[in-house]
Design an enzyme around this catalytic site. Structure first.
Site, short mmCIF file in Angstrom:
data_model
loop_
_atom_site.label_atom_id
_atom_site.label_comp_id
_atom_site.label_asym_id
_atom_site.label_seq_id
_atom_site.Cartn_x
_atom_site.Cartn_y
_atom_site.Cartn_z
N ASP A 19 0.84 -1.20 0.00
CA ASP A 19 0.00 0.00 0.00
C ASP A 19 0.87 1.25 0.00
O ASP A 19 1.82 1.34 0.80
CB ASP A 19 -0.89 0.05 1.25
CG ASP A 19 -2.10 -0.86 1.15
OD1 ASP A 19 -2.26 -1.55 0.13
OD2 ASP A 19 -2.90 -0.88 2.11
N LYS A 78 -8.23 0.63 -5.26
CA LYS A 78 -9.41 0.05 -4.61
C LYS A 78 -10.70 0.75 -5.05
O LYS A 78 -10.75 1.97 -5.18
CB LYS A 78 -9.28 0.17 -3.09
CG LYS A 78 -8.16 -0.66 -2.48
CD LYS A 78 -8.15 -0.52 -0.96
CE LYS A 78 -6.96 -1.25 -0.34
NZ LYS A 78 -7.10 -2.70 -0.43
N GLY A 118 -5.18 -2.87 8.75
CA GLY A 118 -4.96 -1.71 9.61
C GLY A 118 -4.76 -2.03 11.07
O GLY A 118 -4.65 -1.12 11.89
N GLY A 149 -3.17 -7.46 8.18
CA GLY A 149 -2.48 -7.65 9.45
C GLY A 149 -1.03 -8.03 9.36
O GLY A 149 -0.38 -8.22 10.38
N GLY A 179 -0.21 -3.60 4.01
CA GLY A 179 -0.82 -2.28 3.99
C GLY A 179 -0.13 -1.32 4.92
O GLY A 179 0.93 -0.75 4.61
#
EC number: 4.3.3.6
Length: 287
Positions: free
Chosen positions: A21, A78, A150, A211, A232
């Site tokens: 990300d 996205k 996140g 995660g 991410g």
């Protein structure tokens, strides 16, 4: 070769790599230099989406174009679940993959995007085999666990990948006469259930996301059967993003070599601050 086979072929090229990300062109360049096989362009990483709340939507096309202009690796972006107009916009920009993502606020609680109507390949998340096969039935060319984006907490991604593997093994060993009942129980297309029965795997690549924060996390998912890893918030929310990104890339390449994993895990600085998963779960968005 059919469109879906071409799309799956593009997804196959990402196997054994890390998709990162990024929220700006500078981060995209860091990700590419660190060895990412692709980047996911978005305005806020999932950790910030959780913290800020509100409605999370498709990124500004200007940001996506800026990121596309500075890297040579594939760029993903996205769209909200069910928001086919966001997907049309992303396709017009020339992104390489669209992620119909539970990280963004769903636009349709009943219907996902008809992915067969697009030329660009789609990535979709799943928590179990039935969900994976429904998305593939709609035209997804790449499946990933949803995990809990996140959080920096790998527990949900582990649970989901183990569940998918367990379901696949059950179908692989089932009697052929049981497959229609299995398809009914999974709410999955019968032809895809028969594919899993014959081949013992999904008909598209199966990646892991949600995660992953450390090299050990990435190697864990690879050892559990993931074919690539999405990272991410775990990289650019850490103390030394480039070093951590390089380490996670190495961990995915050498996921079975504990000595190399130990070496690349040294002196990475503080990881992202993790949070528990006992709040609103992004993974419960979509069905």
């Amino acid at each position: 070769m059919s469109d879906i086979n071409i799309k799956i072929g593009l997804a196959e090229m990402l196997k054994g790599g890390v998709i990162m990300d990024v929220v700006n062109a500078e981060q995209a360049e860091i990700a590419q230099q660190a060895g990412a096989v692709a980047v996911m362009a978005l305005e806020r990483v999932p950790a910030d989406i959780r913290k800020d709340g509100g409605i999370a939507r498709m990124s500004d096309p200007k940001l996506i174009k800026e990121i596309m202009s500075v890297v040579s690796i594939p760029v993903m972006a996205k769209a909200r679940i069910g928001h086919f107009v966001e997907a049309q916009i992303l396709e017009s920009l020339g992104v390489d993959f669209i992620d119909e993502s539970e990280v963004l606020t769903p636009a349709d609680e009943l219907n996902h995007i008809d992915k067969d109507s697009f030329k660009v390949p789609f990535v979709c998340g799943c928590t179990n085999l039935g969900e994976a096969l429904r998305r593939i039935g709609e035209g997804a060319a790449l499946i990933r666990t949803k995990g809990e984006a996140g959080t920096g907490n790998i527990v949900e991604a582990v649970r989901q990948l183990r569940q998918v593997n367990k379901d696949i093994n059950y179908i692989k060993n089932a009697d052929k006469s049981e497959l229609m009942a299995i398809a009914k129980n999974l709410q999955a297309p019968y032809d895809l259930v028969t594919y899993v029965h014959k081949n013992g795997k999904l008909p598209v690549p199966n990646f892991s996301a949600g995660g992953v924060a450390t090299p050990a996390d990435a190697a864990l998912m690879m050892q559990l059967g993931a074919e690539s890893v999405f990272v991410g918030s775990g990289i650019f929310k850490s103390a030394d993003p480039f070093k951590r990104a390089r380490a996670i890339v190495s961990a995915v390449t050498y996921y079975n070599d504990a000595k190399i994993l130990a070496e690349v895990s040294e002196d990475l600085g503080e990881p992202m601050t993790g949070i528990n998963c006992d709040f609103e779960k992004f993974s419960q968005r979509g069905w």
